[in-house]
Motif scaffolding. Structure first.
Motif, PDB file in Angstrom:
ATOM      1  N   LEU A  46       4.013   2.912  -4.187  1.00  0.00           N
ATOM      2  CA  LEU A  46       2.938   2.833  -3.207  1.00  0.00           C
ATOM      3  C   LEU A  46       1.689   2.148  -3.753  1.00  0.00           C
ATOM      4  O   LEU A  46       0.857   1.677  -2.980  1.00  0.00           O
ATOM      5  CB  LEU A  46       2.559   4.236  -2.718  1.00  0.00           C
ATOM      6  N   GLU A  47       1.560   2.102  -5.068  1.00  0.00           N
ATOM      7  CA  GLU A  47       0.367   1.523  -5.692  1.00  0.00           C
ATOM      8  C   GLU A  47       0.248   0.042  -5.350  1.00  0.00           C
ATOM      9  O   GLU A  47       1.224  -0.690  -5.385  1.00  0.00           O
ATOM     10  CB  GLU A  47       0.392   1.747  -7.203  1.00  0.00           C
ATOM     11  N   GLY A  48      -0.942  -0.355  -4.961  1.00  0.00           N
ATOM     12  CA  GLY A  48      -1.192  -1.740  -4.582  1.00  0.00           C
ATOM     13  C   GLY A  48      -1.034  -1.999  -3.087  1.00  0.00           C
ATOM     14  O   GLY A  48      -1.351  -3.089  -2.622  1.00  0.00           O
ATOM     15  N   ARG A  49      -0.554  -1.009  -2.326  1.00  0.00           N
ATOM     16  CA  ARG A  49      -0.392  -1.172  -0.877  1.00  0.00           C
ATOM     17  C   ARG A  49      -1.692  -0.865  -0.152  1.00  0.00           C
ATOM     18  O   ARG A  49      -2.448   0.013  -0.540  1.00  0.00           O
ATOM     19  CB  ARG A  49       0.684  -0.222  -0.345  1.00  0.00           C
ATOM     20  N   LEU A  50      -1.913  -1.590   0.930  1.00  0.00           N
ATOM     21  CA  LEU A  50      -3.000  -1.265   1.836  1.00  0.00           C
ATOM     22  C   LEU A  50      -2.486  -0.279   2.872  1.00  0.00           C
ATOM     23  O   LEU A  50      -1.333  -0.348   3.285  1.00  0.00           O
ATOM     24  CB  LEU A  50      -3.509  -2.515   2.539  1.00  0.00           C
ATOM     25  N   THR A  51      -3.339   0.611   3.304  1.00  0.00           N
ATOM     26  CA  THR A  51      -3.001   1.551   4.355  1.00  0.00           C
ATOM     27  C   THR A  51      -4.242   1.837   5.186  1.00  0.00           C
ATOM     28  O   THR A  51      -5.300   1.266   4.946  1.00  0.00           O
ATOM     29  CB  THR A  51      -2.385   2.848   3.770  1.00  0.00           C
ATOM     30  N   ILE A  52      -4.088   2.700   6.153  1.00  0.00           N
ATOM     31  CA  ILE A  52      -5.195   3.101   7.016  1.00  0.00           C
ATOM     32  C   ILE A  52      -5.478   4.575   6.758  1.00  0.00           C
ATOM     33  O   ILE A  52      -4.558   5.386   6.714  1.00  0.00           O
ATOM     34  CB  ILE A  52      -4.850   2.874   8.497  1.00  0.00           C
ATOM     35  N   MET A  53      -6.757   4.903   6.562  1.00  0.00           N
ATOM     36  CA  MET A  53      -7.098   6.304   6.328  1.00  0.00           C
ATOM     37  C   MET A  53      -8.177   6.763   7.294  1.00  0.00           C
ATOM     38  O   MET A  53      -8.987   5.974   7.757  1.00  0.00           O
ATOM     39  CB  MET A  53      -7.526   6.539   4.883  1.00  0.00           C
ATOM     40  N   VAL A  54      -8.141   8.058   7.569  1.00  0.00           N
ATOM     41  CA  VAL A  54      -9.206   8.710   8.324  1.00  0.00           C
ATOM     42  C   VAL A  54     -10.250   9.089   7.285  1.00  0.00           C
ATOM     43  O   VAL A  54     -10.014   9.942   6.429  1.00  0.00           O
ATOM     44  CB  VAL A  54      -8.687   9.954   9.075  1.00  0.00           C
ATOM     45  N   ALA A  55     -11.391   8.422   7.324  1.00  0.00           N
ATOM     46  CA  ALA A  55     -12.393   8.559   6.266  1.00  0.00           C
ATOM     47  C   ALA A  55     -13.555   9.473   6.632  1.00  0.00           C
ATOM     48  O   ALA A  55     -14.367   9.791   5.781  1.00  0.00           O
ATOM     49  CB  ALA A  55     -12.930   7.178   5.892  1.00  0.00           C
ATOM     50  N   ASN A  56     -13.633   9.919   7.879  1.00  0.00           N
ATOM     51  CA  ASN A  56     -14.794  10.709   8.278  1.00  0.00           C
ATOM     52  C   ASN A  56     -14.511  12.215   8.323  1.00  0.00           C
ATOM     53  O   ASN A  56     -15.230  12.963   8.968  1.00  0.00           O
ATOM     54  CB  ASN A  56     -15.346  10.222   9.621  1.00  0.00           C
ATOM     55  N   LEU A  57     -13.469  12.668   7.646  1.00  0.00           N
ATOM     56  CA  LEU A  57     -13.160  14.096   7.569  1.00  0.00           C
ATOM     57  C   LEU A  57     -13.971  14.748   6.456  1.00  0.00           C
ATOM     58  O   LEU A  57     -14.223  14.132   5.419  1.00  0.00           O
ATOM     59  CB  LEU A  57     -11.672  14.315   7.304  1.00  0.00           C
ATOM     60  N   ALA A  58     -14.330  15.982   6.634  1.00  0.00           N
ATOM     61  CA  ALA A  58     -15.013  16.731   5.572  1.00  0.00           C
ATOM     62  C   ALA A  58     -14.023  16.975   4.444  1.00  0.00           C
ATOM     63  O   ALA A  58     -12.831  17.193   4.696  1.00  0.00           O
ATOM     64  CB  ALA A  58     -15.525  18.059   6.120  1.00  0.00           C
ATOM     65  N   GLY A  89      -4.901  -9.999   5.116  1.00  0.00           N
ATOM     66  CA  GLY A  89      -6.263 -10.401   5.467  1.00  0.00           C
ATOM     67  C   GLY A  89      -7.196  -9.208   5.546  1.00  0.00           C
ATOM     68  O   GLY A  89      -8.400  -9.355   5.367  1.00  0.00           O
ATOM     69  N   ALA A  90      -6.660  -8.033   5.834  1.00  0.00           N
ATOM     70  CA  ALA A  90      -7.483  -6.823   5.856  1.00  0.00           C
ATOM     71  C   ALA A  90      -7.916  -6.501   4.429  1.00  0.00           C
ATOM     72  O   ALA A  90      -7.151  -6.694   3.486  1.00  0.00           O
ATOM     73  CB  ALA A  90      -6.710  -5.665   6.452  1.00  0.00           C
ATOM     74  N   GLN A  91      -9.135  -6.025   4.275  1.00  0.00           N
ATOM     75  CA  GLN A  91      -9.689  -5.722   2.961  1.00  0.00           C
ATOM     76  C   GLN A  91     -10.096  -4.244   2.904  1.00  0.00           C
ATOM     77  O   GLN A  91     -10.513  -3.668   3.900  1.00  0.00           O
ATOM     78  CB  GLN A  91     -10.917  -6.583   2.683  1.00  0.00           C
ATOM     79  N   PRO A  92      -9.988  -3.622   1.681  1.00  0.00           N
ATOM     80  CA  PRO A  92     -10.413  -2.236   1.543  1.00  0.00           C
ATOM     81  C   PRO A  92     -11.839  -2.019   2.028  1.00  0.00           C
ATOM     82  O   PRO A  92     -12.727  -2.815   1.753  1.00  0.00           O
ATOM     83  CB  PRO A  92     -10.307  -1.975   0.029  1.00  0.00           C
ATOM     84  N   GLY A  93     -12.027  -0.956   2.804  1.00  0.00           N
ATOM     85  CA  GLY A  93     -13.339  -0.615   3.342  1.00  0.00           C
ATOM     86  C   GLY A  93     -13.579  -1.098   4.754  1.00  0.00           C
ATOM     87  O   GLY A  93     -14.484  -0.601   5.423  1.00  0.00           O
ATOM     88  N   MET A  94     -12.796  -2.057   5.221  1.00  0.00           N
ATOM     89  CA  MET A  94     -12.991  -2.557   6.586  1.00  0.00           C
ATOM     90  C   MET A  94     -12.764  -1.432   7.590  1.00  0.00           C
ATOM     91  O   MET A  94     -11.828  -0.652   7.440  1.00  0.00           O
ATOM     92  CB  MET A  94     -12.005  -3.680   6.907  1.00  0.00           C
ATOM     93  N   PRO A  95     -13.583  -1.381   8.627  1.00  0.00           N
ATOM     94  CA  PRO A  95     -13.333  -0.385   9.672  1.00  0.00           C
ATOM     95  C   PRO A  95     -12.133  -0.805  10.526  1.00  0.00           C
ATOM     96  O   PRO A  95     -11.865  -1.996  10.694  1.00  0.00           O
ATOM     97  CB  PRO A  95     -14.620  -0.411  10.513  1.00  0.00           C
ATOM     98  N   VAL A  96     -11.403   0.172  11.028  1.00  0.00           N
ATOM     99  CA  VAL A  96     -10.285  -0.066  11.944  1.00  0.00           C
ATOM    100  C   VAL A  96     -10.823   0.167  13.338  1.00  0.00           C
ATOM    101  O   VAL A  96     -11.386   1.206  13.633  1.00  0.00           O
ATOM    102  CB  VAL A  96      -9.112   0.873  11.629  1.00  0.00           C
ATOM    103  N   LYS A  97     -10.664  -0.824  14.201  1.00  0.00           N
ATOM    104  CA  LYS A  97     -11.194  -0.736  15.567  1.00  0.00           C
ATOM    105  C   LYS A  97     -10.076  -0.752  16.574  1.00  0.00           C
ATOM    106  O   LYS A  97      -9.037  -1.248  16.375  1.00  0.00           O
ATOM    107  CB  LYS A  97     -12.148  -1.894  15.826  1.00  0.00           C
TER     108      LYS A  97
END
Length: 97
Positions: A46-58, A89-97
């Motif tokens: 899994l290392e080096g893969r991009l994914t989508i995370m829910v970042a606004n959880l406590a 093309g997606a980069q770490p930190g980009m928001p998902v809309k």
């Protein structure tokens, strides 16, 4: 939700379901625990893969440490789950809309 780069993935000692993931959110690092061990028996793949995370959880204190978010998956559960990956093309930190 934000794009995250998996920088480290490893088994969690004492758990048969969890993987510990270190995620890079473009200058910010987060640690999460995810119950995907049955689907991904080689966590280093899994290392080096991009994914989508829910970042606004406590942050959530768990027996194994602090989990600071959640990765997005699709599927029915158990071994039929799939880590979501953004297009190139997606980069770490980009928001998902």
């Amino acid at each position: 939700m934000r794009i995250a780069l998996i920088t480290c993935a490893e088994f969690v000692a004492g758990s048969d379901k969890l993987l510990k993931l270190q995620l890079d959110l473009g200058g910010e690092s987060r640690q999460i625990f995810s119950g995907i061990r049955a689907t991904y028996p080689d966590p280093q793949a899994l290392e080096g893969r991009l994914t989508i995370m829910v970042a606004n959880l406590a942050p959530c204190k768990m027996r194994f440490g602090i989990s600071e978010g959640m990765v997005m998956l699709a599927g029915l559960g158990e071994k039929e789950i799939f880590l979501l990956s953004p297009d190139s093309g997606a980069q770490p930190g980009m928001p998902v809309k």
